[in-house]
Design an enzyme around this catalytic site. Structure first.
Site, mmCIF file in Angstrom:
data_model
loop_
_atom_site.group_PDB
_atom_site.id
_atom_site.type_symbol
_atom_site.label_atom_id
_atom_site.label_comp_id
_atom_site.label_asym_id
_atom_site.label_seq_id
_atom_site.Cartn_x
_atom_site.Cartn_y
_atom_site.Cartn_z
ATOM 1 N N GLU A 83 0.852 -1.192 0.000
ATOM 2 C CA GLU A 83 0.000 0.000 0.000
ATOM 3 C C GLU A 83 0.883 1.235 0.000
ATOM 4 O O GLU A 83 1.731 1.402 0.883
ATOM 5 C CB GLU A 83 -0.921 0.043 1.221
ATOM 6 C CG GLU A 83 -1.833 1.272 1.192
ATOM 7 C CD GLU A 83 -2.504 1.580 2.521
ATOM 8 O OE1 GLU A 83 -3.302 2.547 2.546
ATOM 9 O OE2 GLU A 83 -2.226 0.909 3.527
ATOM 10 N N ASP A 87 -10.938 10.374 -3.166
ATOM 11 C CA ASP A 87 -12.140 11.196 -3.098
ATOM 12 C C ASP A 87 -12.095 12.304 -4.146
ATOM 13 O O ASP A 87 -13.096 12.976 -4.383
ATOM 14 C CB ASP A 87 -12.254 11.850 -1.716
ATOM 15 C CG ASP A 87 -11.130 12.841 -1.500
ATOM 16 O OD1 ASP A 87 -9.960 12.414 -1.467
ATOM 17 O OD2 ASP A 87 -11.404 14.057 -1.389
ATOM 18 N N ASP A 91 -2.051 12.374 -2.291
ATOM 19 C CA ASP A 91 -2.147 13.806 -2.557
ATOM 20 C C ASP A 91 -2.491 13.989 -4.031
ATOM 21 O O ASP A 91 -1.808 13.445 -4.904
ATOM 22 C CB ASP A 91 -0.805 14.467 -2.244
ATOM 23 C CG ASP A 91 -0.873 15.984 -2.252
ATOM 24 O OD1 ASP A 91 -1.592 16.551 -3.099
ATOM 25 O OD2 ASP A 91 -0.206 16.613 -1.410
ATOM 26 N N ASP A 112 5.309 4.773 3.540
ATOM 27 C CA ASP A 112 5.079 6.201 3.799
ATOM 28 C C ASP A 112 6.385 6.788 4.312
ATOM 29 O O ASP A 112 7.214 6.073 4.857
ATOM 30 C CB ASP A 112 3.955 6.397 4.821
ATOM 31 C CG ASP A 112 3.262 7.752 4.666
ATOM 32 O OD1 ASP A 112 3.901 8.779 4.958
ATOM 33 O OD2 ASP A 112 2.088 7.776 4.257
#
Length: 220
Positions: A47, A157, A121, A72
């Site tokens: 991920e 989104d 982002d 990350d």
């Protein structure tokens, strides 16, 4: 730097499910995730932009037959997923602290069985296109790292980023789009994700934002 962050960074240094600079495994993990981190031969699912690790940990709970790696750069975020997995005794999830631009330095050819890009982002300005995790630059990096037939999932989104990504993928001869929706929670795929949400997904959903989702694969 706050005391809380210092404590979290120290715990990351000690926790074996965090792979980061300063640990011997960091320099030698490429091609060796199963042997050196998980000690099995199970498929590896990665991920990107995992944040606090809710999704990676959630998937690890549901699929003990797979190994999950959240990537990350923010150590304070990774700490949350790392500590949750440790507290629950979840052994099939780990976290790699690095820039995603460096992904090919940590995974060998075909080492990844499945890839998730979750709520990255959007970098909406045209001049920032190359920084989007679904831009041609990143797609070319992912392609050799994913085993033949491996699926890539993308959730966001952001309508602009989603439409950009879908148009880009549909225009490439080396990519097969397996399905997409502009309203994930009203789609046929929602049950496949077992109700696992990232912090941002829950936040956007609670505000009434429709979640977009697509999956694709690189052709052989």
């Amino acid at each position: 730097m706050s005391r809380k962050k210092l404590v979290r960074f120290k715990e990351n240094e000690l926790n074996p499910n965090v792979v980061q600079d300063g640990k011997p495994i960091f320099e030698n993990i490429k091609g060796n995730w199963n042997e050196s981190q998980f000690f099995n031969s199970n498929p590896i699912v990665v991920e990107l932009a995992c944040g606090r690790g809710e999704f990676a940990v959630g998937l690890a709970r549901v699929f003990p037959q797979n190994n999950f790696i959240g990537v990350d750069i923010k150590g304070s975020r990774i700490w949350k997923g790392s500590s949750t997995a440790t507290a629950e005794g979840i052994k099939n999830v780990a976290f790699l602290r690095t820039q995603i631009q460096q992904l090919d330095k940590f995974f060998d050819l075909g080492e990844i069985s499945e890839l998730w890009i979750t709520f990255p982002d959007p970098f909406p300005r045209d001049g920032d296109e190359k920084r989007r995790l679904t831009s041609p630059k990143f797609l070319e990096m992912y392609k050799p790292l994913i085993k033949a037939g491996g699926t890539v999932h993308f959730k966001t989104d952001n309508t602009g980023l989603f439409d950009y990504t879908l148009e880009l993928l549909q225009g490439r001869d080396d990519i097969e789009v397996l399905g997409f929706t502009h309203d994930f929670y009203q789609s046929e795929w929602k049950d496949e994700h077992f109700g696992i949400q990232t912090r941002y997904e829950k936040m956007f959903s609670d505000k009434g934002e429709k979640i977009k989702y697509l999956k694709f694969r690189f052709k052989d």
